[in-house]
Write a protein that holds these residues in place. Structure first.
Motif, mmCIF file in Angstrom:
data_model
loop_
_atom_site.group_PDB
_atom_site.id
_atom_site.type_symbol
_atom_site.label_atom_id
_atom_site.label_comp_id
_atom_site.label_asym_id
_atom_site.label_seq_id
_atom_site.Cartn_x
_atom_site.Cartn_y
_atom_site.Cartn_z
ATOM 1 N N SER A 114 0.471 -1.184 0.060
ATOM 2 C CA SER A 114 -0.048 0.212 -0.403
ATOM 3 C C SER A 114 0.640 1.342 -0.358
ATOM 4 C CB SER A 114 -0.896 0.199 1.100
ATOM 5 O OG SER A 114 0.150 -0.042 2.651
ATOM 6 N N GLY A 115 0.436 2.458 0.133
ATOM 7 C CA GLY A 115 0.689 3.638 0.128
ATOM 8 C C GLY A 115 1.467 4.809 -1.241
ATOM 9 N N ASP A 116 1.741 5.085 -0.938
ATOM 10 C CA ASP A 116 1.422 6.112 -2.855
ATOM 11 C C ASP A 116 3.089 6.019 -3.796
ATOM 12 O OD1 ASP A 116 3.217 7.837 -1.306
ATOM 13 O OD2 ASP A 116 2.658 9.802 -1.732
ATOM 14 N N ASN A 117 3.336 5.033 -3.792
ATOM 15 C CA ASN A 117 4.469 4.744 -4.165
ATOM 16 C C ASN A 117 4.047 4.556 -5.407
ATOM 17 O OD1 ASN A 117 7.075 2.751 -5.659
ATOM 18 N ND2 ASN A 117 7.245 2.153 -3.966
ATOM 19 N N SER A 118 5.354 5.686 -6.967
ATOM 20 C CA SER A 118 4.166 6.359 -8.334
ATOM 21 C C SER A 118 4.335 3.950 -8.760
ATOM 22 C CB SER A 118 4.734 6.822 -8.769
ATOM 23 O OG SER A 118 4.663 7.810 -8.049
ATOM 24 N N ARG A 152 2.222 1.732 -7.211
ATOM 25 C CA ARG A 152 0.014 2.424 -8.091
ATOM 26 C C ARG A 152 0.041 1.879 -9.437
ATOM 27 N NH1 ARG A 152 0.820 1.576 -3.839
ATOM 28 N NH2 ARG A 152 -0.358 0.251 -4.271
ATOM 29 N N ASP A 199 8.924 7.351 0.832
ATOM 30 C CA ASP A 199 8.410 7.696 1.930
ATOM 31 C C ASP A 199 8.711 9.453 1.131
ATOM 32 O OD1 ASP A 199 7.732 10.356 3.936
ATOM 33 O OD2 ASP A 199 6.474 8.732 4.483
#
Length: 345
Positions: free
Chosen positions: A69-73, A76, A231
């Motif tokens: 999960s998370g906003d690692n491009s 995603r 991050d």
């Protein structure tokens, strides 16, 4: 003529129902009878067409992708490719689902693997975190005859069936060759930015990078690895501190996906001497940084190819079919600002 299930039944002296139970590994057959059927199969040379049998039964393939999960491009983008596979699923008799776990969290990954195992899917693809507990969880899936493909980051020592990803040692070596040549003999230390050394792909890239730097560019010292956990805020802070502590730094190798934080830190160095930067994964952020001259080269892996490869391998394993090695090889792309592919988004 090819032997049939009727030939097996006659050779083993059992009913067609018993042959079906053995072929489909169902309970209710005594060991002595199962052994007799298996010996008959081997003796008459019966080869089962699993794909045809599954098609005739309209079998569905439930596959599970376990992603960070998370906003690692990059991750995603990988998830978007899984969603594309989900959209194609009904045409290929697949039902694909996604489970997300916190990035670099081995304990959470083990829990997810065990929960997925309880649902008895036809196969699992997972972005692995390397730990003995994760290896054991993958091996439990394999013990239940559930195929497992590691995605992007491999899991050495596990019983996984296949790895869908690039040769990360070669990627690290390529990064070092590019960086060393771009510097053209300019002396100074090199900073290395990783997400976490808990994942095998980051460690392998560092091993390859360090080997070539030691062999071909021994005049450069590698600074301690910065672990930014992918991050952006933490990475910007850590990179800024590292460059302030070592103002003579001439190069940076970003071997993970914390490039947004790296780019933000580089933009803060308005009057500082330029550094040569090699990064991984072509995203909208690294594309823009290439065009601005903040990054010199990007090594990329095709996330779509990796997802399609994982699906093909899982389906082949579920069908007992062969995997075509050449079709599943994932290549390393090298992008400069001069050869960027057309931006469709």
């Amino acid at each position: 003529m090819r032997p049939t299930v009727h030939d097996i039944a006659a050779a083993a002296g059992v009913s067609l129902a018993t042959v079906d139970r053995v072929l489909n590994q169902r309970a209710g057959v005594r060991k002595v009878t199962r052994d007799r059927v298996e010996q008959a199969i081997e003796r008459i040379g019966y080869v089962r067409d699993v794909a045809a049998a599954n098609l005739a039964k309209s079998r569905k393939y439930p596959f599970v992708f376990i992603l960070p999960s998370g906003d690692n491009s990059f991750m995603r983008g990988l998830e978007a490719e899984v969603h594309a596979a989900m959209a194609r699923g009904p045409l290929e008799r697949m039902v694909i689902s996604i489970v997300k776990v916190p990035a670099f969290d081995a304990e959470a990954l083990v829990a997810a693997l065990d929960e997925v195992r309880a649902t008895a899917p036809a196969g699992v693809a997972v972005v692995a975190v390397e730990s003995p507990e994760v290896i054991a969880a993958v091996n439990r899936l394999r013990a239940d005859r559930i195929p497992v493909v590691t995605l992007v980051s491999d899991l050495a020592g596990s019983a996984r069936d296949h790895f869908a990803g690039v040769d990360n040692v070669a990627a690290g070596r390529t990064a070092a060759s590019l960086l060393g040549r771009f510097l053209g003999g300019r002396p100074g230390p090199i900073a290395v930015l990783a997400g976490s050394m808990l994942v095998r792909d980051h460690r392998e890239r560092l091993d390859g990078f360090r080997a070539v730097m030691d062999e071909d560019f021994p005049g450069h010292t590698l600074l301690p690895v910065i672990e930014g956990q992918d991050d952006p805020v933490l990475t910007e802070k850590l990179v800024g501190e590292a460059l302030a502590a070592s103002p003579g730094t001439v190069g940076i190798y970003s071997l993970g996906a914390g490039n947004r934080g790296l780019i933000a830190a580089l933009k803060q160095r308005k009057d500082a001497p330029p550094v040569c930067v090699i990064a991984h994964e072509l995203t909208r952020h690294t594309r823009a940084a290439l065009n601005e001259g903040l990054i010199d080269a990007v090594l990329n892996q095709d996330a779509g190819h990796e997802v399609r490869s994982a699906v093909r391998v899982l389906k082949a394993k579920a069908d007992g079919a062969a995997v075509i090695g050449a079709q599943e090889r994932i290549y390393i792309d090298i992008f400069l600002k001069d050869n960027l592919p057309f931006d469709e988004g």
